[in-house]
Design a protein around this motif. Structure first.
Motif, PDB file in Angstrom:
ATOM      1  N   GLY A 114       9.677   3.818  -1.576  1.00 27.28           N
ATOM      2  CA  GLY A 114      10.074   2.530  -2.120  1.00 27.28           C
ATOM      3  C   GLY A 114      11.237   2.678  -3.090  1.00 27.28           C
ATOM      4  O   GLY A 114      11.652   3.781  -3.445  1.00 27.28           O
TER       5      GLY A 114
ATOM      6  N   THR B 108      10.652  -8.400  -1.170  1.00 26.67           N
ATOM      7  CA  THR B 108      10.223  -7.732  -2.397  1.00 26.67           C
ATOM      8  C   THR B 108       8.711  -7.826  -2.550  1.00 26.67           C
ATOM      9  O   THR B 108       8.133  -8.917  -2.495  1.00 26.67           O
ATOM     10  CB  THR B 108      10.907  -8.374  -3.618  1.00 26.67           C
ATOM     11  OG1 THR B 108      12.325  -8.133  -3.537  1.00 26.67           O
ATOM     12  CG2 THR B 108      10.358  -7.806  -4.917  1.00 26.67           C
TER      13      THR B 108
ATOM     14  N   THR C 254      11.927  -3.447  -4.020  1.00 18.17           N
ATOM     15  CA  THR C 254      12.612  -4.565  -4.666  1.00 18.17           C
ATOM     16  C   THR C 254      13.969  -4.763  -3.997  1.00 18.17           C
ATOM     17  O   THR C 254      14.761  -3.816  -3.927  1.00 18.17           O
ATOM     18  CB  THR C 254      12.801  -4.305  -6.169  1.00 18.17           C
ATOM     19  OG1 THR C 254      11.524  -4.080  -6.777  1.00 18.17           O
ATOM     20  CG2 THR C 254      13.469  -5.497  -6.837  1.00 18.17           C
TER      21      THR C 254
ATOM     22  N   ARG D  11      -2.079 -10.606  -0.403  1.00 20.66           N
ATOM     23  CA  ARG D  11      -1.611  -9.499   0.419  1.00 20.66           C
ATOM     24  C   ARG D  11      -1.465  -9.984   1.867  1.00 20.66           C
ATOM     25  O   ARG D  11      -2.324 -10.714   2.362  1.00 20.66           O
ATOM     26  CB  ARG D  11      -2.602  -8.336   0.344  1.00 20.66           C
ATOM     27  CG  ARG D  11      -2.139  -7.079   1.061  1.00 20.66           C
ATOM     28  CD  ARG D  11      -2.991  -5.912   0.675  1.00 20.66           C
ATOM     29  NE  ARG D  11      -4.398  -6.127   0.970  1.00 20.66           N
ATOM     30  CZ  ARG D  11      -5.384  -5.378   0.503  1.00 20.66           C
ATOM     31  NH1 ARG D  11      -5.101  -4.366  -0.298  1.00 20.66           N
ATOM     32  NH2 ARG D  11      -6.627  -5.639   0.838  1.00 20.66           N
TER      33      ARG D  11
ATOM     34  N   VAL E 197       4.914  -5.000  -3.326  1.00 20.20           N
ATOM     35  CA  VAL E 197       4.297  -3.679  -3.250  1.00 20.20           C
ATOM     36  C   VAL E 197       3.801  -3.508  -1.819  1.00 20.20           C
ATOM     37  O   VAL E 197       3.092  -4.366  -1.297  1.00 20.20           O
ATOM     38  CB  VAL E 197       3.128  -3.526  -4.238  1.00 20.20           C
ATOM     39  CG1 VAL E 197       2.477  -2.155  -4.074  1.00 20.20           C
ATOM     40  CG2 VAL E 197       3.616  -3.724  -5.670  1.00 20.20           C
ATOM     41  N   TYR E 198       4.217  -2.407  -1.205  1.00 17.70           N
ATOM     42  CA  TYR E 198       3.847  -2.134   0.183  1.00 17.70           C
ATOM     43  C   TYR E 198       2.729  -1.101   0.213  1.00 17.70           C
ATOM     44  O   TYR E 198       2.812  -0.054  -0.441  1.00 17.70           O
ATOM     45  CB  TYR E 198       5.065  -1.629   0.947  1.00 17.70           C
ATOM     46  CG  TYR E 198       6.018  -2.741   1.325  1.00 17.70           C
ATOM     47  CD1 TYR E 198       6.779  -3.379   0.355  1.00 17.70           C
ATOM     48  CD2 TYR E 198       6.127  -3.178   2.640  1.00 17.70           C
ATOM     49  CE1 TYR E 198       7.635  -4.422   0.691  1.00 17.70           C
ATOM     50  CE2 TYR E 198       6.992  -4.217   2.984  1.00 17.70           C
ATOM     51  CZ  TYR E 198       7.733  -4.828   2.003  1.00 17.70           C
ATOM     52  OH  TYR E 198       8.572  -5.860   2.343  1.00 17.70           O
ATOM     53  N   TYR E 199       1.695  -1.417   0.991  1.00 24.62           N
ATOM     54  CA  TYR E 199       0.519  -0.570   1.093  1.00 24.62           C
ATOM     55  C   TYR E 199       0.343  -0.062   2.512  1.00 24.62           C
ATOM     56  O   TYR E 199       0.496  -0.812   3.482  1.00 24.62           O
ATOM     57  CB  TYR E 199      -0.734  -1.342   0.709  1.00 24.62           C
ATOM     58  CG  TYR E 199      -0.769  -1.817  -0.716  1.00 24.62           C
ATOM     59  CD1 TYR E 199      -0.293  -3.076  -1.066  1.00 24.62           C
ATOM     60  CD2 TYR E 199      -1.285  -1.004  -1.721  1.00 24.62           C
ATOM     61  CE1 TYR E 199      -0.321  -3.523  -2.374  1.00 24.62           C
ATOM     62  CE2 TYR E 199      -1.320  -1.443  -3.046  1.00 24.62           C
ATOM     63  CZ  TYR E 199      -0.843  -2.694  -3.358  1.00 24.62           C
ATOM     64  OH  TYR E 199      -0.876  -3.127  -4.666  1.00 24.62           O
TER      65      TYR E 199
ATOM     66  N   ARG F 232       1.764  -5.892   2.540  1.00 25.05           N
ATOM     67  CA  ARG F 232       2.533  -6.042   1.315  1.00 25.05           C
ATOM     68  C   ARG F 232       1.969  -7.170   0.476  1.00 25.05           C
ATOM     69  O   ARG F 232       1.336  -8.100   0.986  1.00 25.05           O
ATOM     70  CB  ARG F 232       4.015  -6.293   1.620  1.00 25.05           C
ATOM     71  CG  ARG F 232       4.299  -7.614   2.317  1.00 25.05           C
ATOM     72  CD  ARG F 232       5.775  -7.683   2.718  1.00 25.05           C
ATOM     73  NE  ARG F 232       6.103  -8.955   3.346  1.00 25.05           N
ATOM     74  CZ  ARG F 232       7.280  -9.224   3.896  1.00 25.05           C
ATOM     75  NH1 ARG F 232       8.262  -8.311   3.895  1.00 25.05           N
ATOM     76  NH2 ARG F 232       7.505 -10.410   4.438  1.00 25.05           N
TER      77      ARG F 232
ATOM     78  N   GLN G  24      -2.030   3.825  -2.513  1.00 22.01           N
ATOM     79  CA  GLN G  24      -1.851   3.272  -3.858  1.00 22.01           C
ATOM     80  C   GLN G  24      -0.710   2.259  -3.923  1.00 22.01           C
ATOM     81  O   GLN G  24      -0.592   1.522  -4.898  1.00 22.01           O
ATOM     82  CB  GLN G  24      -1.592   4.406  -4.865  1.00 22.01           C
ATOM     83  CG  GLN G  24      -0.151   4.916  -4.927  1.00 22.01           C
ATOM     84  CD  GLN G  24       0.261   5.746  -3.717  1.00 22.01           C
ATOM     85  OE1 GLN G  24      -0.563   6.086  -2.861  1.00 22.01           O
ATOM     86  NE2 GLN G  24       1.543   6.098  -3.662  1.00 22.01           N
ATOM     87  N   GLY G  25       0.127   2.230  -2.910  1.00 19.16           N
ATOM     88  CA  GLY G  25       1.219   1.262  -2.856  1.00 19.16           C
ATOM     89  C   GLY G  25       2.529   1.837  -3.363  1.00 19.16           C
ATOM     90  O   GLY G  25       2.547   2.758  -4.186  1.00 19.16           O
ATOM     91  N   THR G  26       3.617   1.276  -2.851  1.00 25.92           N
ATOM     92  CA  THR G  26       4.949   1.655  -3.313  1.00 25.92           C
ATOM     93  C   THR G  26       5.783   0.382  -3.452  1.00 25.92           C
ATOM     94  O   THR G  26       5.740  -0.496  -2.594  1.00 25.92           O
ATOM     95  CB  THR G  26       5.612   2.668  -2.355  1.00 25.92           C
ATOM     96  OG1 THR G  26       6.850   3.105  -2.894  1.00 25.92           O
ATOM     97  CG2 THR G  26       5.841   2.089  -0.963  1.00 25.92           C
ATOM     98  N   GLN G  27       6.515   0.278  -4.553  1.00 28.87           N
ATOM     99  CA  GLN G  27       7.265  -0.931  -4.852  1.00 28.87           C
ATOM    100  C   GLN G  27       8.585  -0.964  -4.089  1.00 28.87           C
ATOM    101  O   GLN G  27       9.348   0.010  -4.106  1.00 28.87           O
ATOM    102  CB  GLN G  27       7.550  -1.017  -6.358  1.00 28.87           C
ATOM    103  CG  GLN G  27       8.400  -2.195  -6.777  1.00 28.87           C
ATOM    104  CD  GLN G  27       7.666  -3.520  -6.667  1.00 28.87           C
ATOM    105  OE1 GLN G  27       6.526  -3.646  -7.111  1.00 28.87           O
ATOM    106  NE2 GLN G  27       8.309  -4.519  -6.080  1.00 28.87           N
TER     107      GLN G  27
END
Length: 119
Positions: free
Chosen positions: A9, A91, A116, A45, A93-95, A38, A111-114
């Motif tokens: 991310g 934009t 933007t 989500r 948080v992608y899981y 996301r 845990q997710g990654t941002q």
């Protein structure tokens, strides 16, 4: 125990690209369904894409069709989400997620990654 670790991310301008990775471990994933979801601030989500590990069959949300591509590397036990032509509305948080069968709910999450996307 299944473990999923996302990476890739970051901040990108509208029209740009990013590739997310999901490193999966803890078992053999043959037969599993892997997915990307996301969640944007203040929103639920939502589903982005899935891939069946064995067949490689994919599905996409209408909002990302033609722009995003999900894939997997069997040797590396890794699932990717290639995101092109990014828009500010991407934009979130992608899981990364995994489930043992198409008939089950996703029950393993990273845990997710941002991501933007600036306009």
């Amino acid at each position: 125990q299944v473990q999923l670790v996302e990476s890739g991310g970051g901040l990108v301008q509208a029209g740009g690209s990013l590739r997310l990775s999901c490193a999966a471990s803890g078992r053999t994933f043959s037969g599993y369904v892997m997915g990307w979801f996301r969640q944007a601030p203040g929103k639920e989500r939502e589903f982005v894409a899935t891939i069946r590990w064995s067949s490689g069959n994919t599905e996409y949300a209408d909002s990302v069709k033609g722009r995003f591509t999900i894939s997997r590397d069997n040797a590396k036990n890794t699932v990717y989400l290639q995101m092109n032509s990014l828009k500010p509305e991407d934009t979130a948080v992608y899981y990364c997620a995994a489930k043992a069968s198409i008939f089950l709910e996703f029950d393993n999450w990273g845990q997710g990654t941002q991501v933007t996307v600036s306009s």
